[in-house]
Scaffold this active site. Structure first.
Site, PDB file in Angstrom:
ATOM      1  N   PRO A  96       0.818  -1.218   0.000  1.00  0.00           N
ATOM      2  CA  PRO A  96       0.000   0.000   0.000  1.00  0.00           C
ATOM      3  C   PRO A  96       0.854   1.271   0.000  1.00  0.00           C
ATOM      4  O   PRO A  96       0.400   2.333  -0.371  1.00  0.00           O
ATOM      5  CB  PRO A  96      -0.811  -0.104   1.297  1.00  0.00           C
ATOM      6  CG  PRO A  96      -0.800  -1.543   1.656  1.00  0.00           C
ATOM      7  CD  PRO A  96       0.518  -2.065   1.184  1.00  0.00           C
ATOM      8  N   GLU A 123       2.615  -8.882   9.078  1.00  0.00           N
ATOM      9  CA  GLU A 123       2.592  -7.423   9.282  1.00  0.00           C
ATOM     10  C   GLU A 123       3.524  -6.719   8.327  1.00  0.00           C
ATOM     11  O   GLU A 123       3.510  -5.496   8.202  1.00  0.00           O
ATOM     12  CB  GLU A 123       2.994  -7.088  10.717  1.00  0.00           C
ATOM     13  CG  GLU A 123       1.961  -7.488  11.749  1.00  0.00           C
ATOM     14  CD  GLU A 123       0.562  -7.048  11.334  1.00  0.00           C
ATOM     15  OE1 GLU A 123       0.407  -5.830  11.058  1.00  0.00           O
ATOM     16  OE2 GLU A 123      -0.327  -7.919  11.249  1.00  0.00           O
ATOM     17  N   ARG A 161      -0.860  -8.530 -21.082  1.00  0.00           N
ATOM     18  CA  ARG A 161      -1.724  -8.153 -22.207  1.00  0.00           C
ATOM     19  C   ARG A 161      -0.967  -7.277 -23.210  1.00  0.00           C
ATOM     20  O   ARG A 161      -1.289  -7.235 -24.388  1.00  0.00           O
ATOM     21  CB  ARG A 161      -2.927  -7.360 -21.712  1.00  0.00           C
ATOM     22  CG  ARG A 161      -3.842  -8.118 -20.799  1.00  0.00           C
ATOM     23  CD  ARG A 161      -5.017  -7.252 -20.370  1.00  0.00           C
ATOM     24  NE  ARG A 161      -5.967  -7.061 -21.457  1.00  0.00           N
ATOM     25  CZ  ARG A 161      -6.027  -5.973 -22.210  1.00  0.00           C
ATOM     26  NH1 ARG A 161      -5.210  -4.965 -21.975  1.00  0.00           N
ATOM     27  NH2 ARG A 161      -6.913  -5.869 -23.169  1.00  0.00           N
ATOM     28  N   ASP A 176      -7.414  -0.326 -26.245  1.00  0.00           N
ATOM     29  CA  ASP A 176      -7.940  -0.452 -24.882  1.00  0.00           C
ATOM     30  C   ASP A 176      -8.253   0.911 -24.292  1.00  0.00           C
ATOM     31  O   ASP A 176      -7.527   1.858 -24.516  1.00  0.00           O
ATOM     32  CB  ASP A 176      -6.857  -1.041 -24.000  1.00  0.00           C
ATOM     33  CG  ASP A 176      -7.089  -2.509 -23.742  1.00  0.00           C
ATOM     34  OD1 ASP A 176      -8.137  -3.020 -24.153  1.00  0.00           O
ATOM     35  OD2 ASP A 176      -6.208  -3.124 -23.149  1.00  0.00           O
TER      36      ASP A 176
HETATM   37  N1  LIG Z   1       0.967  -3.627   6.749  1.00  0.00           N
HETATM   38  C1  LIG Z   1       0.215  -4.230   5.673  1.00  0.00           C
HETATM   39  C2  LIG Z   1       1.113  -4.785   4.589  1.00  0.00           C
HETATM   40  C3  LIG Z   1       2.246  -5.570   5.191  1.00  0.00           C
HETATM   41  C4  LIG Z   1       3.077  -6.251   4.161  1.00  0.00           C
HETATM   42  C5  LIG Z   1       2.232  -7.113   3.265  1.00  0.00           C
HETATM   43  C6  LIG Z   1       1.190  -6.294   2.620  1.00  0.00           C
HETATM   44  C7  LIG Z   1       0.419  -7.175   1.694  1.00  0.00           C
HETATM   45  N2  LIG Z   1      -0.813  -6.579   1.407  1.00  0.00           N
HETATM   46  C8  LIG Z   1      -0.961  -5.709   0.378  1.00  0.00           C
HETATM   47  C9  LIG Z   1      -0.032  -5.599  -0.646  1.00  0.00           C
HETATM   48  C10 LIG Z   1      -0.292  -4.665  -1.648  1.00  0.00           C
HETATM   49  C11 LIG Z   1      -1.445  -3.904  -1.573  1.00  0.00           C
HETATM   50  C12 LIG Z   1      -1.761  -2.907  -2.648  1.00  0.00           C
HETATM   51  N3  LIG Z   1      -2.655  -1.963  -2.370  1.00  0.00           N
HETATM   52  O1  LIG Z   1      -1.180  -2.984  -3.741  1.00  0.00           O
HETATM   53  C13 LIG Z   1      -2.322  -4.070  -0.546  1.00  0.00           C
HETATM   54  N4  LIG Z   1      -2.086  -4.974   0.412  1.00  0.00           N
HETATM   55  C14 LIG Z   1       0.284  -5.641   3.640  1.00  0.00           C
END
Ligand SMILES: NC[C@H]1CCC[C@@H](CNc2ccc(C(N)=O)cn2)C1
Length: 253
Positions: A96, A123, A161, A176
């Site tokens: 994220p 985590e 793709r 696209d």
């Molecule tokens: N602290 C949370 C974090 C810890 C490490 C693992 C990730 C895996 N999860 C994910 C990975 C990517 C996305 C995205 N938005 O691309 C959302 N979520 C979550």
């Protein structure tokens, strides 16, 4: 297994290899893999753990809930993936905190000969592994998943793709939505009428020029209605401007 020289090699570091391998079993990505346009391999850090319990995680320094993924098993899995093909690889961590994946970034991924996707769980991943091995962080959107695998599969699908030959008609990738910077026009197929709903006359006229114009007008109009932000950063040429003005006038009529 060393890659055939011109194929794109995609490696994924994940504790759920079977999950990620599914993306290369179906549809466009499945066919691309079958035809050797891409090669997909998953590498499980459990196979590279130091102990017989195959430990890949441990408690966080500083305390707090959950577990953190250990450096060594991930580092060794990445090294094993790198060694599977002589070409240099770009290592991408899905998180994220990453840069937002969009079609421009997808096109850059598609151009890479080798990409190693690093999928976190728990985590998070020990920062020292990220510092040492990761070239780029990517996010598929502002939400938290339980692991990076689905995000990696999204990136793999979107990029595959764009690999030449992956789609039936070359142009369908170029046409696209988002490739044109616009949303897609409506699509129709048989029957001509379904529950009293028909098909726009122009699409059955056989006049390809008129069809192209109608499709461009619809793409411009729908972008204006649903994603005006995509138009904000875009210069329309005279023809596009006229078509959009027509669409807006009809929309307001
Ligand atoms: N602290 C949370 C974090 C810890 C490490 C693992 C990730 C895996 N999860 C994910 C990975 C990517 C996305 C995205 N938005 O691309 C959302 N979520 C979550």
């Amino acid at each position: 297994m060393t890659g055939t020289p011109n194929s794109r090699r995609i490696d994924v570091i994940t504790v759920f290899p079977e999950m990620v391998e599914q993306v290369a079993r179906f549809g466009v990505v499945g066919r691309a893999a079958e035809r050797g346009l891409i090669e997909l391999s998953a590498w499980n850090p459990r196979d590279y753990a130091e102990d017989r319990h195959a430990t890949v995680d441990d408690r966080p320094y500083g305390g707090g809930p959950g577990m953190v993924m250990k450096v060594a098993p991930l580092h060794r899995a990445i090294q094993a993936a790198r060694a599977a093909d002589p070409r240099p690889a770009r290592v991408i961590h899905l998180s994220p905190q990453g840069a937002r994946l969009d079609q421009d970034r997808v096109a850059r991924l598609a151009a890479c000969e080798r990409v190693i996707y690093l999928c976190g769980r728990y985590e998070g991943i020990d920062e020292r592994l990220l510092e040492a091995e990761v070239d780029e962080e990517l996010s598929i959107g502002d939400y938290v998943l339980s692991g990076g695998e689905l995000a990696a599969m999204v990136a793999i699908d979107a990029a595959t793709r764009l690999v030449p030959g992956a789609l039936g008609h070359e142009d369908s990738a170029a046409e696209d939505s988002f490739a044109t910077g616009l949303l897609d026009h409506p699509h129709y197929t048989r029957p001509e009428v379904y529950e009293r709903r028909g098909v726009p006359e122009v699409l059955r006229s056989g006049d390809h020029g008129a069809v192209d114009t109608w499709r461009l007008k619809q793409a411009l109009g729908r972008t204006w209605l649903r994603r005006p932000d995509l138009l904000a950063g875009r210069e329309l040429d005279e023809r596009q401007r006229r078509l959009l003005d027509e669409f807006i006038a009809e929309h307001r009529a």
